[in-house]
Write a protein that holds these residues in place. Structure first.
Motif, PDB file in Angstrom:
ATOM      1  N   LEU A   6       0.906  10.525   3.417  1.00  9.65           N
ATOM      2  CA  LEU A   6       1.773   9.797   4.334  1.00  9.65           C
ATOM      3  C   LEU A   6       1.935   8.357   3.843  1.00  9.65           C
ATOM      4  O   LEU A   6       0.982   7.733   3.375  1.00  9.65           O
ATOM      5  N   LEU A   7       3.136   7.857   3.955  1.00 11.14           N
ATOM      6  CA  LEU A   7       3.444   6.449   3.741  1.00 11.14           C
ATOM      7  C   LEU A   7       3.643   5.856   5.121  1.00 11.14           C
ATOM      8  O   LEU A   7       4.600   6.196   5.818  1.00 11.14           O
ATOM      9  N   VAL A   8       2.727   5.000   5.524  1.00 11.41           N
ATOM     10  CA  VAL A   8       2.676   4.511   6.906  1.00 11.41           C
ATOM     11  C   VAL A   8       2.956   3.016   6.943  1.00 11.41           C
ATOM     12  O   VAL A   8       2.380   2.238   6.164  1.00 11.41           O
ATOM     13  N   ALA A   9       3.856   2.603   7.827  1.00  7.99           N
ATOM     14  CA  ALA A   9       4.066   1.185   8.098  1.00  7.99           C
ATOM     15  C   ALA A   9       2.984   0.749   9.081  1.00  7.99           C
ATOM     16  O   ALA A   9       3.131   0.871  10.295  1.00  7.99           O
ATOM     17  N   GLY A  10       1.882   0.291   8.536  1.00  8.59           N
ATOM     18  CA  GLY A  10       0.719  -0.078   9.321  1.00  8.59           C
ATOM     19  C   GLY A  10      -0.533   0.183   8.513  1.00  8.59           C
ATOM     20  O   GLY A  10      -0.500   0.882   7.495  1.00  8.59           O
ATOM     21  N   GLU A  11      -1.635  -0.370   8.943  1.00 11.47           N
ATOM     22  CA  GLU A  11      -2.904  -0.142   8.252  1.00 11.47           C
ATOM     23  C   GLU A  11      -3.544   1.138   8.765  1.00 11.47           C
ATOM     24  O   GLU A  11      -3.643   1.368   9.964  1.00 11.47           O
ATOM     25  N   VAL A  12      -3.973   1.976   7.829  1.00 10.37           N
ATOM     26  CA  VAL A  12      -4.648   3.241   8.152  1.00 10.37           C
ATOM     27  C   VAL A  12      -6.050   3.156   7.574  1.00 10.37           C
ATOM     28  O   VAL A  12      -6.205   2.945   6.354  1.00 10.37           O
ATOM     29  N   PRO A  13      -7.094   3.282   8.388  1.00  7.71           N
ATOM     30  CA  PRO A  13      -8.459   3.190   7.869  1.00  7.71           C
ATOM     31  C   PRO A  13      -8.688   4.124   6.684  1.00  7.71           C
ATOM     32  O   PRO A  13      -8.356   5.307   6.739  1.00  7.71           O
ATOM     33  N   GLY A  14      -9.215   3.568   5.604  1.00  6.88           N
ATOM     34  CA  GLY A  14      -9.525   4.358   4.424  1.00  6.88           C
ATOM     35  C   GLY A  14      -8.390   4.510   3.436  1.00  6.88           C
ATOM     36  O   GLY A  14      -8.598   5.018   2.330  1.00  6.88           O
ATOM     37  N   ALA A  15      -7.183   4.104   3.806  1.00  7.69           N
ATOM     38  CA  ALA A  15      -6.029   4.232   2.918  1.00  7.69           C
ATOM     39  C   ALA A  15      -5.675   2.869   2.326  1.00  7.69           C
ATOM     40  O   ALA A  15      -5.683   1.861   3.036  1.00  7.69           O
ATOM     41  N   PRO A  16      -5.350   2.810   1.030  1.00  7.09           N
ATOM     42  CA  PRO A  16      -5.006   1.515   0.437  1.00  7.09           C
ATOM     43  C   PRO A  16      -3.692   0.967   0.974  1.00  7.09           C
ATOM     44  O   PRO A  16      -2.746   1.714   1.212  1.00  7.09           O
ATOM     45  N   VAL A  17      -3.657  -0.333   1.143  1.00  7.95           N
ATOM     46  CA  VAL A  17      -2.410  -1.032   1.470  1.00  7.95           C
ATOM     47  C   VAL A  17      -1.708  -1.327   0.151  1.00  7.95           C
ATOM     48  O   VAL A  17      -2.269  -1.977  -0.737  1.00  7.95           O
ATOM     49  N   ILE A  18      -0.486  -0.824   0.007  1.00  4.08           N
ATOM     50  CA  ILE A  18       0.226  -0.948  -1.274  1.00  4.08           C
ATOM     51  C   ILE A  18       1.400  -1.916  -1.212  1.00  4.08           C
ATOM     52  O   ILE A  18       2.089  -2.117  -2.217  1.00  4.08           O
ATOM     53  N   GLY A  19       1.632  -2.519  -0.059  1.00  2.56           N
ATOM     54  CA  GLY A  19       2.746  -3.456   0.058  1.00  2.56           C
ATOM     55  C   GLY A  19       2.993  -3.830   1.495  1.00  2.56           C
ATOM     56  O   GLY A  19       2.127  -3.648   2.361  1.00  2.56           O
ATOM     57  N   HIS A  20       4.200  -4.316   1.770  1.00  6.71           N
ATOM     58  CA  HIS A  20       4.537  -4.732   3.127  1.00  6.71           C
ATOM     59  C   HIS A  20       6.050  -4.733   3.283  1.00  6.71           C
ATOM     60  O   HIS A  20       6.799  -4.667   2.303  1.00  6.71           O
ATOM     61  N   LEU A  21       6.477  -4.829   4.522  1.00  2.46           N
ATOM     62  CA  LEU A  21       7.897  -4.896   4.842  1.00  2.46           C
ATOM     63  C   LEU A  21       8.293  -6.345   5.121  1.00  2.46           C
ATOM     64  O   LEU A  21       7.534  -7.087   5.748  1.00  2.46           O
ATOM     65  N   VAL A  22       9.484  -6.715   4.653  1.00  2.00           N
ATOM     66  CA  VAL A  22      10.009  -8.063   4.862  1.00  2.00           C
ATOM     67  C   VAL A  22      11.436  -7.941   5.387  1.00  2.00           C
ATOM     68  O   VAL A  22      12.022  -6.852   5.378  1.00  2.00           O
ATOM     69  N   PRO A  23      12.030  -9.034   5.863  1.00  8.92           N
ATOM     70  CA  PRO A  23      13.425  -8.964   6.306  1.00  8.92           C
ATOM     71  C   PRO A  23      14.330  -8.430   5.202  1.00  8.92           C
ATOM     72  O   PRO A  23      14.083  -8.643   4.010  1.00  8.92           O
TER      73      PRO A  23
END
Length: 340
Positions: free
Chosen positions: A314-331
């Motif tokens: 899953l690619l989730v907009a939000g932090e998921v425990p145990g899953a790496p954060v690979i980026g972020h959303l911007v305007p």
């Protein structure tokens, strides 16, 4: 000549493609579906998610009955040609992939039916039985009934499921609900496509790929909902870049990806280096190129980010425990996806 069970069989050799890499290219599919996004009148059930944003499944709101809590019905179907040679593993992978669409919407699967195409004059039916057994075992693990299905005689073997699930109508994970400032988490590593392509070409077996593909996205979905996420998609045949492009476009944002933070399966980079890249992956990359700022990323990294996954995470907009954060959303900017 009809094969027997004792004859060594490589199922991947009976398919022109493999797994989700055999999908119709995303650009061609959108052209076909572009004028079909309209609700049917008079159904009485509100359509919460349909064709408009190309989400993972369709969702309708169910009528309230007595004092029962509000519910929504999630519906999807997914099937594909053999991605591995072992029939039992193929069945498990295809079932996990089909169930994933329900998890990607924040739902739980409750009923599935098999979809089987089989070259009955070429491949023995005990192989088909193993495929179906694999699908049943994964559905059982998910707590989902399997209630029959449909089969056809086909020159090319294909298997998957149509799945019905339930969700709370106000607790869906949608691909159009991303907002600026939210991190992006990825719950499975990339590289399934190139490893599967190498397997098809050489017969090498990659246990790490099989283990990743048969893993249910159930726990990742539950963790995303528990963390308050409202936006997600699963990463399958259109690759990370393709599915992220669709999410960013539907949400009216730009996704910024830290390429150094993206996890890859062992052997994936070597498979790209050695040329085991599917046509589906190259078409994915061609599709997103006009809307992607690739920065200084090299060609191999771009191919891996566009790699056609089968039963990915899953690619989730939000932090998921145990899953790496690979980026972020911007305007929203000039591109839907920017690589850093």
């Amino acid at each position: 000549m009809t094969l027997t069970r004792e004859t060594p069989v490589r199922l991947t050799q009976y398919a022109h493609g493999g797994g989700c890499a055999c999908k119709i290219p995303p650009g061609e599919l959108e052209e076909v579906l572009g004028h079909l996004a309209r609700p049917a009148p008079g159904t009485g059930l509100p359509l919460l998610v349909g064709l408009a944003t190309g989400d993972d499944a369709a969702v309708v709101a169910l009528p309230a009955v007595g004092g029962a809590p509000a519910q929504a019905m999630v519906s999807t179907a997914d099937f594909f040609t053999p991605v591995v040679d072992d029939p039992y593993d193929w069945g498990r992978i295809a079932a996990a992939n089909a169930l994933s669409d329900v998890y990607a919407m924040g739902g739980r699967p409750v009923l599935a039916v098999n979809l089987l195409a089989w070259p009955r004059d070429v491949l023995p039916f005990d192989l088909a039985r193993e495929v179906l057994r694999g699908g049943l075992d994964i559905a059982t693990e998910a707590g989902c009934h399997v209630g029959g299905g449909h089969s056809v005689d086909d020159p090319e073997p294909k298997y998957g499921m149509a799945v019905t699930g339930l969700a709370h109508p106000d607790r869906l994970l949608r691909n159009d609900a991303g907002r600026p400032g939210v991190p992006l988490s990825l719950t499975k590593p990339l590289g399934l496509g190139v490893l599967n392509n190498r397997h098809k070409a050489t017969g090498e077996r990659f246990e790490q790929a099989v283990a990743t593909m048969v893993e249910l996205n159930r726990d990742a979905s539950a963790a995303a909902l528990a963390a308050g996420a409202v936006c997600a998609t699963d990463v399958t045949g259109f690759g990370l870049l393709g599915h992220l492009h669709k999410l960013a476009r539907a949400s009216g944002v730009t996704a910024v990806i830290d390429t150094a933070a993206v996890p890859f399966l062992d052997g994936a980079r070597e498979a790209v280096r050695d040329g085991y890249v599917s046509g589906g992956t190259r078409r994915n990359l061609d599709w997103v190129t006009p809307t992607t700022d690739f920065g200084t990323s090299d060609t191999d990294t771009r191919l891996l980010l566009a790699d056609a996954q089968t039963s990915g995470g899953l690619l989730v907009a939000g932090e998921v425990p145990g899953a790496p954060v690979i980026g972020h959303l911007v305007p929203q900017g000039a591109h839907t996806v920017v690589l850093r």
